[in-house]
Motif scaffolding. Structure first.
Motif, PDB file in Angstrom:
ATOM      1  N   ASP A   6      36.975  38.184  41.050  1.00 32.16           N
ATOM      2  CA  ASP A   6      36.935  39.508  41.814  1.00 32.16           C
ATOM      3  C   ASP A   6      36.983  40.949  40.816  1.00 32.16           C
ATOM      4  O   ASP A   6      38.603  40.943  40.725  1.00 32.16           O
ATOM      5  N   LYS A   8      36.514  44.005  40.941  1.00 31.23           N
ATOM      6  CA  LYS A   8      36.126  45.138  40.911  1.00 31.23           C
ATOM      7  C   LYS A   8      37.121  46.107  41.946  1.00 31.23           C
ATOM      8  O   LYS A   8      36.739  47.598  42.752  1.00 31.23           O
ATOM      9  N   LYS A   9      38.546  44.886  42.215  1.00 31.51           N
ATOM     10  CA  LYS A   9      39.283  46.121  42.796  1.00 31.51           C
ATOM     11  C   LYS A   9      39.363  47.579  42.390  1.00 31.51           C
ATOM     12  O   LYS A   9      39.676  47.831  41.661  1.00 31.51           O
ATOM     13  N   ASN A  10      40.293  48.514  43.450  1.00 31.34           N
ATOM     14  CA  ASN A  10      40.612  49.555  42.438  1.00 31.34           C
ATOM     15  C   ASN A  10      41.729  50.564  43.723  1.00 31.34           C
ATOM     16  O   ASN A  10      41.882  50.240  44.719  1.00 31.34           O
ATOM     17  N   ILE A  11      42.940  50.986  43.133  1.00 28.93           N
ATOM     18  CA  ILE A  11      43.845  50.976  43.168  1.00 28.93           C
ATOM     19  C   ILE A  11      44.296  52.388  42.533  1.00 28.93           C
ATOM     20  O   ILE A  11      44.221  53.016  41.635  1.00 28.93           O
ATOM     21  N   SER A 211      41.744  39.072  37.656  1.00 28.56           N
ATOM     22  CA  SER A 211      40.514  40.126  36.941  1.00 28.56           C
ATOM     23  C   SER A 211      41.415  41.096  36.485  1.00 28.56           C
ATOM     24  O   SER A 211      42.045  42.109  36.870  1.00 28.56           O
ATOM     25  N   ASP A 214      40.136  46.118  36.705  1.00 33.65           N
ATOM     26  CA  ASP A 214      40.765  46.759  37.432  1.00 33.65           C
ATOM     27  C   ASP A 214      42.424  47.501  36.897  1.00 33.65           C
ATOM     28  O   ASP A 214      43.752  46.279  37.389  1.00 33.65           O
ATOM     29  N   ALA A 217      45.343  46.831  39.523  1.00 30.80           N
ATOM     30  CA  ALA A 217      45.675  46.066  40.864  1.00 30.80           C
ATOM     31  C   ALA A 217      45.581  44.674  39.409  1.00 30.80           C
ATOM     32  O   ALA A 217      46.457  43.466  40.249  1.00 30.80           O
ATOM     33  N   ASP A 221      49.225  42.544  40.836  1.00 32.41           N
ATOM     34  CA  ASP A 221      48.727  41.033  41.187  1.00 32.41           C
ATOM     35  C   ASP A 221      49.571  39.745  40.037  1.00 32.41           C
ATOM     36  O   ASP A 221      50.531  38.731  40.759  1.00 32.41           O
TER      37      ASP A 221
END
Lengths: 504, 504
Positions: A6, A8-11, A211, A214, A217, A221
């Motif tokens: 994935d 496309k995470k956003n924080i 990923s 981002d 993120a 991770d």
């Protein structure tokens, strides 16, 4: 595989700040536990150019105490490194118990990027992938924790990042022609990464795909994964889990048949005149062959084992006399130092490998693991029983590199040893050579003999054969050794250059 | 000078055999004494191509136990070595107490052959010769025995030997175009050798000129000289002979004027908002400068000293956060390991120097010699008193290499330290940071303060200045440190490339 990550995470910045601070503090206090339980940890980062590996490492190590955490960057091998086995340089990064090694790129360079940009045959690629699995298994078997990250970004994202870097006067130097080329050939590299990851995604050392789109993120991770894996490792009684191994692994290696020590005749002798003549002849030939080895860049490993007072020192001196001192090194093996003890046991032997074209003479060797360490219980049964395989793999690695490997067991009988011990003790100039330990070892002759027989049985291979030297008569034994060395080198010099290995 | 060596001795094979055997046995038993008295011995061979250095070394080491004797060959520096100070690679050959290092070529390569074949300015040559004398003096002051051989043959003899080698198919590869060129320009090289030998023929490390014409005579000369020098060194109570040195060496260094610690104001503070703003600004600038340093290949050495709990760790973390982890290393300095203790005390700092373009952050430093080691009597007065000069020379070497060197003393007062100790002790997560030793050190505050004042007075130089950081308010101190670092790097980046240093 990689396309499933994935991206496309956003924080938010605030979320990141508080979360990362908390995780980093957690990791920092775990470090005390790692130190206490003497867990060695290797964390390696692979991934695309501009995927942000550097920043991820920076975030990860910020609260780790640098006394027990080192970062290493892997780039193309240096001139010296190219003259050693492919894996040699990575052994330098193997941390001591209780320490972290964080690697920016790693041994996977040789089976991904380097593989595509240099001329590596399919056979050599498979060999390297197998070597890596062996290397990682040997480390995890020895209690190492290996955490492998692959940081992924898409072709488009990479291109945009390169463009952004190239626009800024301060960062444009970071994007090279090579980088642009790699982006254009993204699919080819992707396939190579996937292949390597797939082949080496073992239970003992699994991959973590991250990923990199981002940055925040990704950082969370990475730190979370490290905390989880370290916690898990600390909670396992790792060493206790490993069972002893069956000694015989049928089919795993084509062992050469070897006699038992008790079957070796010791009655051959040589008179002084013949000895002097042959000694000069053999030394002359060896001297010439040393030049040839040097020119052909063939490395030679001579391993000497044998009973105390069997004549290792004297034999080694006769070999060394024929050699140019700039092209050989005698490596005396004593008890491991604290630095050596705190690492996988083969580490100190890897460190002492010669460069190609040079000769290393080991006075005692890695076989200590299955001889003295086994007899004296310096290691567990699990450790010495799996050592036969590890040693065969080690020697295989050296042979694949192109080395001539000869292993000598200097054989005498118990009566002869006693005569030599007594003669040393009665000679004031040599009495320092004989210690209480020698007498203690002698009292365990039968135990040692059983171990030597196992060793000969399970580690004599076509590429690294054992030779039993009849040292009852020292002169006979010395000539026998010299002849075996010159013959093996002559054989090798007749050969073509080993497959897959490239010239500098 | 060289033409005075008698090149015409002759010794028969039989004479040689018996004489050399006797001498070698004598040397072998001396080795036990060397080990017992922990004498470190460096034996280096310089001389003409084909003068027989290899064979001389071979003869010399034959009966030496390889456990305590290593041979090193010096060739042109590798890529990595070129990115370190010129002398860096030679520190790797500095043996432990009780050990022999035998060198085939040495640091004299850089002031003889390399000087003629690369473009070394007269100024750089003088600098290198001075560096060598300093290096050898520091070693002999620390109890090292240095034996230097120059093996001489005539131009005609060299030419004949080259011709003989070139005629034989087995040895023709040994004679290169470069060798022939050197023979043609024999006089030029001779002048360069003579100059280097003349400049470095010191009382502490004199040269032995050996005629290489007769190989056997040369071998006997070499072994005899080694026996004589080793015997002499064993009979001297070396360390006892060295007197303590006067602290003040007027004119030797242009010291920067420094305040005493008691004169340093500690009342400046910074509020959180200003701190956060400045921290981000300075870190951003430092991040950019790190790229520039990398591109310009400028090495940076940051040295942190200060009272316990003065905030070294926190300050270093704020600096590190701005840096790419692939381009810096934090080097934490604790008590020396046995390997380090067995060598000259600067050895471990030399080992940890960054490559050019990289940053090394030392958490505690070589100043331990004139602080904790002085206070706790871990070294003699003679040792710490001469350390000021040795440290200035060390830093001068780094500055000449092109390094930015910044030294920070983090200052707090006694009351503030007490507050911090107590607060750590009351915090379960930080209580491990405070030990009995911290309390013991605290009780010796006045002694330490006197030593710090001496240190500031005698080691603050234009090229490696001390900065006293007002750490009473941690935030103020951190910003002060960051500003000093960015300023110094900015200054350096504005400069031209340092004189005499060449690009790779």
């Amino acid at each position: 595989m990689l396309e499933k990550i994935d991206l496309k995470k956003n924080i938010t910045k605030e979320e990141f700040k508080s979360a990362s601070k908390k995780l980093r503090e957690q990791l920092s206090s775990l470090q005390q536990q790692v130190l206490k339980q003497k867990l060695p940890v290797i964390i390696l980062f692979e991934g695309w150019g501009a995927s942000g590996k550097g920043e991820l490492i920076s975030d990860l190590i910020l609260n780790l105490d640098p006394r027990w955490c080192k970062v290493h960057s892997v780039t193309r091998p240096t001139e010296l490194e190219r003259r050693k086995p492919v894996l040699w340089r990575y052994w330098n990064f193997v941390p001591k118990a209780g320490n972290f090694s964080v690697l920016d790129r790693s041994w996977y360079l040789d089976v991904t990027t380097a593989r595509l940009e240099e001329d590596v045959s399919a056979k050599e690629l498979t060999r390297r992938l197998n070597s890596i699995n062996t290397f990682e298994r040997e480390l995890t078997d020895a209690g190492y924790l290996i955490i492998k990250f692959f940081v992924h970004i898409s072709k488009k994202e990479q291109k945009e990042r390169f463009e952004k870097l190239a626009k800024d006067r301060n960062t444009q130097w970071r994007v090279t022609e090579q980088d642009w080329k790699r982006n254009r050939q993204y699919e080819k590299y992707c396939e190579s990464f996937e292949e390597a990851i797939g082949y080496t995604n073992t239970t003992a050392a699994p991959w973590h795909l991250i990923s990199g789109t981002d940055r925040r993120a990704a950082a969370l991770d990475v730190i979370s994964a490290v905390i989880a894996r370290v916690t898990e490792a600390l909670n396992q009684e790792h060493q206790a889990r490993l069972p002893a191994q069956e000694l015989i692994q049928p089919g795993a290696y084509p062992f050469l048949p070897m006699p038992k020590l008790s079957e070796v005749p010791l009655n051959r002798t040589m008179d002084r005149d013949e000895y002097q003549k042959k000694l000069e002849e053999e030394q002359k030939q060896l001297r010439e062959l040393h030049s040839e080895l040097y020119l052909k860049k063939i490395p030679v490993i001579l391993a000497f084992e044998g009973w105390d007072a069997a004549g290792k020192g004297g034999t080694i001196r006769r070999v060394a006399k024929a050699l140019d001192p700039r092209g050989y090194q005698v490596v005396p093996i004593a008890s491991p130092t604290p630095d050596e003890k705190a690492r996988q046991y083969l580490w100190r032997f890897w460190k002492n490998l010669p460069r190609d074209g040079h000769i290393a003479i080991f006075d005692r060797t890695w076989y200590g693991r299955v001889l003295v360490e086994r007899v004296e219980n310096f290691c567990t049964e699990a450790e010495w029983s799996r050592a036969y395989r590890e040693i065969n793999e080690f020697e295989r690695e050296l042979a694949d590199w192109g080395a001539v490997i000869l292993k000598f067991w200097l054989q005498i009988d118990q009566e002869e040893q006693l005569r030599r011990f007594q003669s040393r003790q009665n000679n004031p100039e040599k009495s320092w050579k004989i210690t209480d330990e020698d007498w203690r070892n002698r009292s365990k002759w039968d135990q040692y003999e059983a171990c030597v027989n196992d060793m000969l049985k399970y580690t004599s291979t076509r590429y690294a054969p054992w030779h039993i030297i009849e040292s009852q008569d020292k002169k006979f034994g010395r000539i026998q050794t010299l002849e075996l060395i010159t013959d093996a080198i002559l054989d090798k010099c007749g050969e073509k250059h080993p497959h897959g290995k490239k010239e500098d």
